[in-house]
Each structure stands twice: as structure tokens, then as C-alpha cells.
Design a protein around this motif. Structure first.
Motif, mmCIF file in Angstrom:
data_model
loop_
_atom_site.group_PDB
_atom_site.id
_atom_site.type_symbol
_atom_site.label_atom_id
_atom_site.label_comp_id
_atom_site.label_asym_id
_atom_site.label_seq_id
_atom_site.Cartn_x
_atom_site.Cartn_y
_atom_site.Cartn_z
ATOM 1 N N LEU A 21 -0.671 -0.564 -8.614
ATOM 2 C CA LEU A 21 0.381 -1.088 -7.754
ATOM 3 C C LEU A 21 1.104 0.041 -7.015
ATOM 4 C CD1 LEU A 21 1.796 -3.851 -10.104
ATOM 5 C CD2 LEU A 21 0.621 -4.213 -7.934
ATOM 6 N N LEU A 22 1.293 1.185 -7.691
ATOM 7 C CA LEU A 22 1.899 2.335 -7.025
ATOM 8 C C LEU A 22 1.012 2.810 -5.869
ATOM 9 C CD1 LEU A 22 4.048 4.556 -6.839
ATOM 10 C CD2 LEU A 22 2.726 5.841 -8.542
ATOM 11 N N TYR A 23 -0.286 2.867 -6.079
ATOM 12 C CA TYR A 23 -1.225 3.230 -5.014
ATOM 13 C C TYR A 23 -1.138 2.228 -3.862
ATOM 14 C CZ TYR A 23 -5.658 3.093 -2.509
ATOM 15 O OH TYR A 23 -6.616 3.027 -1.529
ATOM 16 N N THR A 24 -1.030 0.940 -4.172
ATOM 17 C CA THR A 24 -0.973 -0.089 -3.126
ATOM 18 C C THR A 24 0.268 0.066 -2.267
ATOM 19 O OG1 THR A 24 -2.161 -1.585 -4.619
ATOM 20 C CG2 THR A 24 -1.098 -2.562 -2.696
ATOM 21 N N VAL A 25 1.415 0.334 -2.894
ATOM 22 C CA VAL A 25 2.647 0.546 -2.122
ATOM 23 C C VAL A 25 2.494 1.753 -1.206
ATOM 24 C CG1 VAL A 25 5.105 1.055 -2.255
ATOM 25 C CG2 VAL A 25 4.079 -0.532 -3.879
ATOM 26 N N ALA A 26 1.947 2.845 -1.732
ATOM 27 C CA ALA A 26 1.779 4.060 -0.933
ATOM 28 C C ALA A 26 0.782 3.851 0.205
ATOM 29 C CB ALA A 26 1.336 5.216 -1.818
ATOM 30 N N ALA A 27 -0.238 3.022 -0.006
ATOM 31 C CA ALA A 27 -1.296 2.845 0.984
ATOM 32 C C ALA A 27 -0.974 1.794 2.040
ATOM 33 C CB ALA A 27 -2.613 2.467 0.294
ATOM 34 N N TYR A 28 -0.084 0.827 1.709
ATOM 35 C CA TYR A 28 0.146 -0.288 2.629
ATOM 36 C C TYR A 28 1.590 -0.413 3.101
ATOM 37 C CZ TYR A 28 -4.517 -1.931 1.404
ATOM 38 O OH TYR A 28 -5.872 -2.029 1.224
ATOM 39 N N ARG A 29 2.480 0.450 2.619
ATOM 40 C CA ARG A 29 3.878 0.379 3.033
ATOM 41 C C ARG A 29 4.326 1.734 3.561
ATOM 42 N NH1 ARG A 29 2.380 -3.982 2.768
ATOM 43 N NH2 ARG A 29 3.338 -5.804 1.754
ATOM 44 N N GLY A 30 5.539 1.763 4.110
ATOM 45 C CA GLY A 30 6.050 2.973 4.714
ATOM 46 C C GLY A 30 6.398 4.050 3.697
ATOM 47 N N LEU A 31 6.730 5.234 4.234
ATOM 48 C CA LEU A 31 7.008 6.381 3.374
ATOM 49 C C LEU A 31 8.229 6.158 2.503
ATOM 50 C CD1 LEU A 31 6.490 9.312 2.536
ATOM 51 C CD2 LEU A 31 7.834 10.037 4.532
ATOM 52 N N ALA A 32 9.299 5.608 3.080
ATOM 53 C CA ALA A 32 10.531 5.423 2.310
ATOM 54 C C ALA A 32 10.302 4.504 1.124
ATOM 55 C CB ALA A 32 11.630 4.874 3.221
ATOM 56 N N SER A 79 7.498 3.782 -0.339
ATOM 57 C CA SER A 79 6.568 4.372 -1.298
ATOM 58 C C SER A 79 7.274 5.412 -2.175
ATOM 59 C CB SER A 79 5.393 5.011 -0.558
ATOM 60 O OG SER A 79 5.818 6.118 0.215
ATOM 61 N N LEU A 80 8.241 6.137 -1.617
ATOM 62 C CA LEU A 80 9.015 7.081 -2.424
ATOM 63 C C LEU A 80 9.873 6.343 -3.450
ATOM 64 C CD1 LEU A 80 10.115 9.672 0.303
ATOM 65 C CD2 LEU A 80 8.463 10.026 -1.545
ATOM 66 N N VAL A 81 10.461 5.246 -3.031
ATOM 67 C CA VAL A 81 11.240 4.432 -3.977
ATOM 68 C C VAL A 81 10.334 3.891 -5.080
ATOM 69 C CG1 VAL A 81 12.647 2.352 -4.224
ATOM 70 C CG2 VAL A 81 12.954 3.838 -2.244
ATOM 71 N N ALA A 82 9.121 3.474 -4.715
ATOM 72 C CA ALA A 82 8.173 2.967 -5.724
ATOM 73 C C ALA A 82 7.815 4.061 -6.715
ATOM 74 C CB ALA A 82 6.925 2.435 -5.030
ATOM 75 N N ALA A 83 7.606 5.285 -6.226
ATOM 76 C CA ALA A 83 7.314 6.388 -7.144
ATOM 77 C C ALA A 83 8.487 6.655 -8.077
ATOM 78 C CB ALA A 83 6.978 7.644 -6.331
ATOM 79 N N ALA A 84 9.715 6.570 -7.547
ATOM 80 C CA ALA A 84 10.891 6.765 -8.404
ATOM 81 C C ALA A 84 11.017 5.660 -9.442
ATOM 82 C CB ALA A 84 12.144 6.824 -7.521
ATOM 83 N N VAL A 85 10.761 4.411 -9.067
ATOM 84 C CA VAL A 85 10.829 3.290 -10.010
ATOM 85 C C VAL A 85 9.784 3.456 -11.102
ATOM 86 C CG1 VAL A 85 10.423 0.807 -10.235
ATOM 87 C CG2 VAL A 85 11.831 1.674 -8.368
ATOM 88 N N SER A 86 8.580 3.856 -10.720
ATOM 89 C CA SER A 86 7.520 4.032 -11.717
ATOM 90 C C SER A 86 7.872 5.148 -12.701
ATOM 91 C CB SER A 86 6.200 4.350 -11.006
ATOM 92 O OG SER A 86 5.154 4.523 -11.929
ATOM 93 N N SER A 87 8.413 6.255 -12.188
ATOM 94 C CA SER A 87 8.802 7.367 -13.068
ATOM 95 C C SER A 87 9.941 6.960 -13.989
ATOM 96 C CB SER A 87 9.209 8.576 -12.212
ATOM 97 O OG SER A 87 8.139 8.979 -11.380
ATOM 98 N N LEU A 88 10.918 6.237 -13.424
ATOM 99 C CA LEU A 88 12.047 5.796 -14.243
ATOM 100 C C LEU A 88 11.596 4.831 -15.335
ATOM 101 C CD1 LEU A 88 15.105 5.789 -14.697
ATOM 102 C CD2 LEU A 88 15.262 3.904 -13.039
#
Length: 396
Positions: free
Chosen positions: A101-112, A114-123
Motif C-alpha cells: 500500500l505504501l508503494y501504491t501511494v508513492a506510485a499513484y499519488r502526489g509527493l506530499a 506519499s511523504l505523509v504515507a511514509a510517515a504514517v507507516s513509520s509511526l
């Protein structure tokens, strides 16, 4: 990579829900098997229960709709994993669903986003480790962070590559449209040029043939030999017209055909043109002044057509006893072409008599002269008659 239309890969791209549902089912099954194996072994992890199985399913099934709401489903998938960690249950490969799902956000959504998604996954990963009281080895946590970062980078790379390819396709389509527009403009310009050339050729030769035919009719009974000469002249004029028309429209033939592509006439052909007008009954004379020079092909043809049209008008409208003078003056920076006659005076810029209608010939002359930056005067001549005068600028 391009896919062949009708291939299984193309079908899967056209129906992403089917492929994502199969992926969700595979990850869910593997996660349940991994959780069962982990819970049945030695360790502090509790064996699977109905609740843990339901949580594993909730963590993996969002993959089926990952392309539609990837960020929301990522947040939704992280909650069951946090609960599993708090209850000390092993989620199996549920973490793989979060990475996808993190890959999907990064591949199909904007940079901002995708950065929030990476922060949510890390948290979510950090909260789960804290709730599970798994301080563990820092090497393991560093490896997990590197894997998540690699997944995010791959997703962004795929998105950028997709955007780059889309831009290339769009640019190719724009270039194709521009080329089609240029082709249409070139065809329209060529049709206009051919129309002008055909008009000049047909108008000149048909006018001369009409005058010759009228002369032959008048002397047919009294002077048969003169009528015969006029008919021969009509025949030659018709052959000449056909030759010139074939040369003009030869460019319209298809590649498989061969046309008679004769060179276009120029100022060097003026003596022959003046002789034709004399044979048709117009007393024409030609004067060439100045040092002759090689003219640009466009100006050479335009000046010839100007003289041809002007003499044709003199033959048709000036009267039976009219005379015509053609003056060509070669100057260092320009070419002067002047055609005069002493026939009936003009009543307007394009007319020669009260019953004459303006034609397209002189309008075409004006377009030709303007095309090469020249100056044109068409109108009555001082002292009677008609005059056509043009100046063509010449570049060194």
C-alpha cells in the motif's frame, strides 16, 4: 514495457480490480499460514485466535482496492497490525500488505501525500513495537526502515517514469498534429499555386485561340489560305496549352505514375510569347534594357505570367488595331516590367470597356507581385490605352 492488445497482461491492466483481489487473497492466505506456524512454535507469541485471524484478514484485504483509495486503505491496514502487536499476536505477512500500500501511494499519488504515507507507516511500525514491548535489535529496525524507504523510492520512480512517458506520448501527438497542420497548409498553398498557374495558362491560350478562330471565320470564304494558317495556329496553341497544363498538374500524380514535368516558363521565353501574340493579331514589341541577370525562380515565373496576362488582356480588349509594348528593365536592385497598349481607355482599375467584367487574372497578378514584395500599378495609361507596371525587388 508495452503490452500486446489482447494479451493477459493487457487484460489485467484493463481490469486492475481482478489482479488486486487476487493479490489480496494470496497475501491473506500466506499471512494466515505464517501466523499459524509462528503461534504453534516456541516463543512468547500467542497462538492464533479467531480475533487474530480476523485482524490479519482486515490488514490484508484492503489490497483489493489499493488503486482506488491507497492512502485511506494504508491507514486502515495499519490499525489491525497495531492491535495484533498489542495483543502479542503474530500478524504473519500482514506487514507486506502495508509495504504494498505504501508503494501504491508513492506510485499513484502526489509527493506530499506519499511523504505523509511514509510517515504514517513509520509511526505505525514504531507504535506497534512499543505496544509489543519489542525493543529488539536495532539492526532489525534499521533493516525494516531501509526496506520501507526502498519501497517508497521505487514507487516514486515508477510514478516519475510514468509521467515522463506520458509527456513523451503527448509531445509526439502534438508534433503529429503540428505536422498534419503544416501538411494541410502546404497542400492548400500548392492547390492555390496550381489554380493560379492553370488560370494563367488556360486564360492566355484560350483567349489567343478565340481570336484566331474569329479571324479564321471572317476570312474563311474570301481567303482560305489565311483561314488555314489561323487554324494551324489554333492547333499549335492548343498543343502548347496541353503541354503546359501537364507540366503544372504533373505534381498531382501518384507515386506510381510518371508525368511530363516540364520546366516552368520564365523571362527568357518572352520573345516566343510576343511572337505568339503577333501571330494572333496584336502588334506587340519587346524591349529589354540593362544587363540581364539570373532571376530567382519565383520572380522569374511571376514576371512572365504578368506579361502573359497583360498581353492577353490587350489582345481581348484593346481592339483590332491596337499596339502593345513590353518593356523589361534590369536594374541592380530591382526588375521593372511594364506592358502598355494604345487601345480603348479603361473605365476602372480592372475594366477595359463598359461591357467588360473584371476577371481573376489581374487579381492573380497582384497576389504574385505582393508575394515577392513588389509594387504593382494597373490602370489607364496617360494618353489612352492601358498599362500594367510592376517592380520586383532583387536581393544581392
Amino acid at each position: 514495457m508495452r503490452t500486446t492488445p489482447g494479451s493477459p497482461r493487457a487484460w489485467l491492466r484493463a481490469h486492475p480490480l481482478f489482479g488486486d483481489s487476487a493479490l489480496a487473497a494470496v497475501v491473506t492466505g500466506l499471512s494466515l499460514v505464517a501466523a499459524e506456524l509462528s503461534g504453534s512454535g516456541q516463543g512468547q507469541v500467542r497462538p492464533p485466535t479467531v480475533l487474530s485471524v480476523a485482524l490479519v484478514v482486515l490488514a490484508c484485504l484492503p489490497l483489493a482496492l489499493r488503486r482506488r483509495w491507497p492512502f485511506a486503505l494504508l491507514c486502515l491496514a495499519e490499525l489491525p497490525q497495531i492491535i495484533l502487536a498489542a495483543l502479542n499476536h503474530d500478524g504473519g505477512l500482514a506487514g507486506l500488505a502495508s509495504l504494498i500500500l505504501l508503494y501504491t501511494v508513492a506510485a499513484y499519488r502526489g509527493l506530499a501525500l506519499s511523504l505523509v504515507a511514509a510517515a504514517v507507516s513509520s509511526l505505525a511500525y514504531a507504535v506497534g513495537r512499543i505496544l509489543a514491548d519489542d525493543r529488539g535489535d536495532w539492526t532489525q529496525h534499521t533493516f525494516a526502515a531501509m526496506v520501507a524507504l526502498a519501497v517508497w523510492v521505487v514507487g516514486r520512480s515508477v510514478r516519475l517514469r510514468r509521467a515522463y512517458l506520458a509527456e513523451l506520448v503527448d509531445r509526439a501527438e502534438r508534433l503529429e498534429r503540428a505536422r498534419d497542420a503544416d501538411t494541410r497548409a502546404a497542400r492548400a498553398e500548392e492547390r492555390s499555386r496550381i489554380a493560379r498557374e492553370l488560370h494563367d495558362v488556360v486564360a492566355h491560350h484560350v483567349s489567343v485561340m478565340t481570336v484566331q478562330a474569329a479571324a479564321a471565320r471572317k476570312v474563311l470564304d474570301t481567303r482560305p489560305e489565311a483561314a488555314k494558317d489561323a487554324l494551324v495556329a489554333i492547333e499549335e496553341m492548343g498543343r502548347t496549352a496541353m503541354r503546359e497544363m501537364r507540366g503544372i498538374v504533373g505534381v498531382l500524380r501518384t507515386d506510381g505514375e510518371t508525368g511530363e514535368l516540364a520546366p516552368q516558363p520564365g523571362m527568357g521565353d518572352l520573345p516566343g510569347l510576343v511572337d505568339q501574340m503577333r501571330e494572333a493579331g496584336l502588334r506587340a514589341q519587346l524591349w529589354i534594357e540593362g544587363e540581364r541577370r539570373l532571376l530567382p525562380p519565383g520572380i522569374d515565373l511571376a514576371a512572365y505570367r504578368l506579361v502573359q496576362e497583360a498581353l492577353t488582356n490587350s489582345l481581348r480588349h484593346a481592339g483590332p488595331s491596337a499596339r502593345a509594348w513590353v518593356t523589361v528593365r534590369h536594374e541592380p536592385s530591382e526588375l521593372l516590367v511594364q506592358v502598355e497598349d494604345d487601345g480603348r481607355g479603361g473605365t476602372g482599375e480592372f475594366t477595359r470597356g463598359p461591357d467588360d467584367r473584371p476577371g481573376h487574372g489581374l487579381v492573380g497578378i497582384r497576389e504574385r507581385v505582393a508575394l515577392y514584395g513588389g509594387i504593382l500599378r494597373i490602370g489607364p495609361r496617360q494618353g489612352g490605352g492601358f498599362e500594367v507596371r510592376a517592380r520586383f525587388p532583387l536581393k544581392d
